[in-house]
Motif scaffolding. Structure first.
Motif, short mmCIF file in Angstrom:
data_model
loop_
_atom_site.label_atom_id
_atom_site.label_comp_id
_atom_site.label_asym_id
_atom_site.label_seq_id
_atom_site.Cartn_x
_atom_site.Cartn_y
_atom_site.Cartn_z
N ILE A 228 -5.49 1.96 26.28
CA ILE A 228 -4.48 1.35 27.14
C ILE A 228 -4.26 2.21 28.38
O ILE A 228 -4.21 1.71 29.51
CB ILE A 228 -3.16 1.13 26.37
CG1 ILE A 228 -3.34 0.02 25.32
CG2 ILE A 228 -2.02 0.80 27.32
CD1 ILE A 228 -2.23 -0.06 24.29
N SER A 229 -4.17 3.51 28.19
CA SER A 229 -4.00 4.44 29.31
C SER A 229 -5.15 4.33 30.30
O SER A 229 -4.93 4.25 31.52
CB SER A 229 -3.86 5.86 28.77
OG SER A 229 -3.77 6.78 29.82
N LEU A 230 -6.37 4.32 29.80
CA LEU A 230 -7.54 4.23 30.68
C LEU A 230 -7.61 2.87 31.36
O LEU A 230 -8.01 2.77 32.54
CB LEU A 230 -8.83 4.50 29.91
CG LEU A 230 -9.05 5.95 29.48
CD1 LEU A 230 -10.32 6.08 28.65
CD2 LEU A 230 -9.12 6.88 30.68
N ALA A 231 -7.25 1.80 30.66
CA ALA A 231 -7.29 0.46 31.25
C ALA A 231 -6.27 0.35 32.39
O ALA A 231 -6.55 -0.24 33.44
CB ALA A 231 -7.01 -0.59 30.18
N LYS A 232 -5.09 0.94 32.20
CA LYS A 232 -4.08 0.93 33.27
C LYS A 232 -4.57 1.72 34.47
O LYS A 232 -4.36 1.32 35.62
CB LYS A 232 -2.77 1.53 32.75
CG LYS A 232 -2.01 0.62 31.82
CD LYS A 232 -0.75 1.30 31.32
CE LYS A 232 0.05 0.44 30.39
NZ LYS A 232 1.29 1.11 29.93
N LYS A 233 -5.21 2.84 34.20
CA LYS A 233 -5.73 3.68 35.29
C LYS A 233 -6.84 2.96 36.05
O LYS A 233 -6.90 3.01 37.27
CB LYS A 233 -6.27 4.99 34.70
CG LYS A 233 -6.50 6.06 35.74
CD LYS A 233 -7.07 7.34 35.15
CE LYS A 233 -6.15 7.97 34.14
NZ LYS A 233 -6.65 9.25 33.62
N SER A 234 -7.71 2.24 35.32
CA SER A 234 -8.82 1.51 35.93
C SER A 234 -8.33 0.31 36.71
O SER A 234 -8.76 0.07 37.82
CB SER A 234 -9.79 1.03 34.84
OG SER A 234 -10.68 0.06 35.36
N GLY A 235 -7.43 -0.45 36.12
CA GLY A 235 -7.01 -1.71 36.71
C GLY A 235 -8.03 -2.79 36.42
O GLY A 235 -9.10 -2.53 35.87
N LEU A 236 -7.69 -4.00 36.80
CA LEU A 236 -8.55 -5.15 36.54
C LEU A 236 -9.03 -5.78 37.84
O LEU A 236 -8.28 -5.84 38.81
CB LEU A 236 -7.80 -6.20 35.72
CG LEU A 236 -7.24 -5.77 34.37
CD1 LEU A 236 -6.46 -6.90 33.72
CD2 LEU A 236 -8.34 -5.32 33.45
N SER A 237 -10.26 -6.27 37.82
CA SER A 237 -10.79 -7.05 38.94
C SER A 237 -10.40 -8.51 38.77
O SER A 237 -10.22 -9.23 39.74
CB SER A 237 -12.31 -6.95 39.00
OG SER A 237 -12.70 -5.63 39.22
N SER A 238 -10.31 -8.96 37.50
CA SER A 238 -9.92 -10.34 37.22
C SER A 238 -9.31 -10.43 35.82
O SER A 238 -9.53 -9.57 34.98
CB SER A 238 -11.13 -11.27 37.32
OG SER A 238 -12.09 -10.95 36.34
N GLY A 239 -8.55 -11.48 35.61
CA GLY A 239 -7.94 -11.73 34.31
C GLY A 239 -6.72 -10.87 34.08
O GLY A 239 -6.22 -10.22 35.00
N GLN A 240 -6.24 -10.90 32.85
CA GLN A 240 -5.08 -10.13 32.45
C GLN A 240 -5.31 -9.55 31.07
O GLN A 240 -5.96 -10.18 30.24
CB GLN A 240 -3.82 -11.01 32.38
CG GLN A 240 -3.40 -11.60 33.68
CD GLN A 240 -2.15 -12.46 33.54
OE1 GLN A 240 -1.61 -12.63 32.47
NE2 GLN A 240 -1.71 -13.02 34.66
#
Length: 180
Positions: free
Chosen positions: A124-136
């Motif tokens: 979760i921490s890494l996903a928040k840091k990365s961010g998303l290009s699309s979707g949720q």
């Protein structure tokens, strides 16, 4: 026979991982090792993490979560192995790799679920840091997991599919946060 298994399983696992690393599409029936009638349904909006290496590992995280929902120790171990391998390519992925190694090393579903909790927090921490290009992505929380201490996990769907209790309490939990 043991040598035959060693010579076929390791290259097959590597091939699956390499194929997934370059694949930015959701899981399909061809990629799913479950029966023809059983699929892992991705969310309608395709989730794409900005960090391509993390996104490749996320595909295996989805498989791991689904395996834990089903109580499938073997599938969880396979997904854990792929996550462990992929995490070595991610900056800051050491904790995810360590959590995945614990999942791969055990044939006990309860122990796998405990390791999944720590792995999920790190992911979760890494996903928040990365961010998303699309979707949720949804940060889900079950207050009863881990002996009522609670535990988080990521999902690409608002519908709760609890990996900590599986069929026992499949819909226990709630969406706590949305990552966009």
């Amino acid at each position: 026979m043991k040598q035959f298994v060693k010579l076929t399983v390791a290259p097959l696992a590597a091939l699956i991982f390499l194929a997934a690393c370059g694949n930015n599409n959701p899981v399909t029936k061809e990629q799913d090792s479950t029966s023809q009638h059983e699929t892992i349904a991705p969310s309608p909006a395709i989730v794409q993490l900005k960090d391509d290496k993390l996104h490749a590992v996320y595909q295996h995280y989805v498989l791991l979560s689904a395996a834990l929902v089903k109580g499938d120790v073997k599938a969880a171990r396979l997904a854990g192995n792929a996550i462990e391998t992929g995490a070595s390519e991610i900056t800051g992925g050491e904790a995810i790799g360590a959590g995945a190694a614990k999942i791969t090393a055990t044939a006990d579903i309860a122990t796998q679920r405990i390791a999944f909790s720590a792995l999920s927090n790190d992911f979760i921490s890494l996903a928040k840091k990365s961010g998303l290009s699309s979707g949720q992505l949804y940060v889900d929380f079950c207050p009863m997991a881990m002996n009522d201490k609670g535990a988080y996990w990521l999902s690409s769907d608002k519908a709760i599919q609890n990996p900590y209790f599986g069929d026992q309490m499949l819909t226990c939990g709630e969406v706590k946060e949305t990552i966009q």
